[in-house]
Structure formats: C-alpha cells, structure tokens
Design an enzyme around this catalytic site. Structure first.
Site, PDB file in Angstrom:
ATOM      1  N   HIS A 110      -4.137 -55.511 -16.096  1.00  0.00           N
ATOM      2  CA  HIS A 110      -3.726 -56.849 -15.686  1.00  0.00           C
ATOM      3  C   HIS A 110      -3.304 -57.627 -16.934  1.00  0.00           C
ATOM      4  CE1 HIS A 110      -6.210 -56.941 -11.694  1.00  0.00           C
ATOM      5  NE2 HIS A 110      -5.580 -55.785 -11.874  1.00  0.00           N
ATOM      6  N   GLU A 162      -4.128 -60.478 -18.148  1.00  0.00           N
ATOM      7  CA  GLU A 162      -5.221 -61.063 -18.932  1.00  0.00           C
ATOM      8  C   GLU A 162      -5.959 -60.002 -19.757  1.00  0.00           C
ATOM      9  OE1 GLU A 162      -4.829 -63.518 -15.106  1.00  0.00           O
ATOM     10  OE2 GLU A 162      -4.771 -61.393 -15.641  1.00  0.00           O
ATOM     11  N   CYS A 200      -8.302 -62.721 -11.594  1.00  0.00           N
ATOM     12  CA  CYS A 200      -9.157 -62.044 -10.622  1.00  0.00           C
ATOM     13  C   CYS A 200     -10.571 -61.944 -11.204  1.00  0.00           C
ATOM     14  CB  CYS A 200      -8.589 -60.657 -10.312  1.00  0.00           C
ATOM     15  SG  CYS A 200      -8.806 -59.457 -11.649  1.00  0.00           S
ATOM     16  N   CYS A 203     -10.743 -59.932 -14.449  1.00  0.00           N
ATOM     17  CA  CYS A 203     -10.178 -60.647 -15.600  1.00  0.00           C
ATOM     18  C   CYS A 203     -11.052 -61.825 -16.013  1.00  0.00           C
ATOM     19  CB  CYS A 203      -8.754 -61.094 -15.288  1.00  0.00           C
ATOM     20  SG  CYS A 203      -7.615 -59.701 -15.131  1.00  0.00           S
TER      21      CYS A 203
END
Length: 155
Positions: free
Chosen positions: A52, A54, A82, A85
């Site tokens: 992801h 992040e 999320c 993250c």
C-alpha cells in the site's frame, strides 16, 4: 504546506493508476516542512498485497532517514489509511496523519476495506497519532474516478 503535500499524494496516486501499478492511493511523508518521501500503491506492480502507498512510503522514508523512528514526521494520504497502514504509521511513531477520502469511498469502488476508521483504531489502540480527516477530500477523489475508468480490476 498541508495542501502542497496533499497535492503531491494525489499526483502519486494518479501516477500509480496511469502506470497500472495498483490502486488509486498515494502518500507523502514530510519532516520540518520538507518532503522526505512520496510513493503510490505498488500492489499490482510488485504482486504484493502489503505494498500500500503508506507502507511503501514509510519504508522509503525510514531508509532515507536511517531510522525506524519517524516521530518527527507527518504523513499525507489521499485516502484514509486502512487498519494495516494505520498500524504501520503507529509503529513508525509518525505524529500526524492527514487524509482526504474516507475508507467508505474506497469501499464504494469495490476495495475489500475493513471498515474500521482511523479514529476508531486510535481509540481502541490508545495511539498518540493525531488524525486530520477530510483534507482536500474532493480533489483526493480524482484518482478514484480515474481508477474506475482504467479497467483495472483489483478484487
């Protein structure tokens, strides 16, 4: 500075979608008003479900700074991180999260988001991370619209 860094996160998200690297998410880590790292989602590019935006930007910033302690840093994401993250942000000790779109926005596109907000994660985990939602939300949705037209299938 808030808008400058968020625009960069949006640009990262758009770059990732246009190059078919992954979903419409971008993130920037800044320290003392300067960009340390910027990245986008690399899930499809790397065949890595944990890549992801992040996570990728935290790895890049930690490597650049030579430390896992990013307590003097802030993170800007075009979408609410999320739970995975948010946890990484917490563990990296990043002091503040700025985000635009919400987890619910990603869910509407069909992403398998766990519907646990950053505020809820912060509360449940007693995290010290400050959460600043809704920054440039309308602009942060642009990568989502482009992703929807891209034909990329994510989940």
């Amino acid at each position: 500075m808030e808008k400058k860094f968020m625009r960069l996160a949006i640009d990262e998200a758009l770059f990732g979608v246009r190059h078919k690297h992954g979903a419409p998410f971008g993130a920037v880590i800044a320290k003392n008003g300067k960009v340390i790292a910027s990245e986008h989602n690399h899930v499809l590019k790397n065949n890595d479900p944990t890549a992801h935006a992040e996570i990728v930007v935290i790895r890049k910033a930690a490597k650049k700074l030579g430390t896992i302690d990013l307590s003097d840093c802030e993170i800007y994401s075009n979408c609410e991180p999320c739970p995975m993250c948010f946890s990484a942000i917490h563990w990296a000790k990043i002091k503040k999260i700025y985000f635009g779109a919400k987890i619910a926005d990603a869910k509407k596109l069909g992403f398998g988001e766990l519907e646990i907000s950053n505020s809820k994660m912060k509360s449940l985990g007693k995290s010290k991370v400050k959460v600043v939602p809704g920054v440039m939300r309308k602009e942060c949705l642009k990568p989502f619209k482009e992703f929807a037209k891209s034909g990329l299938d994510f989940y």
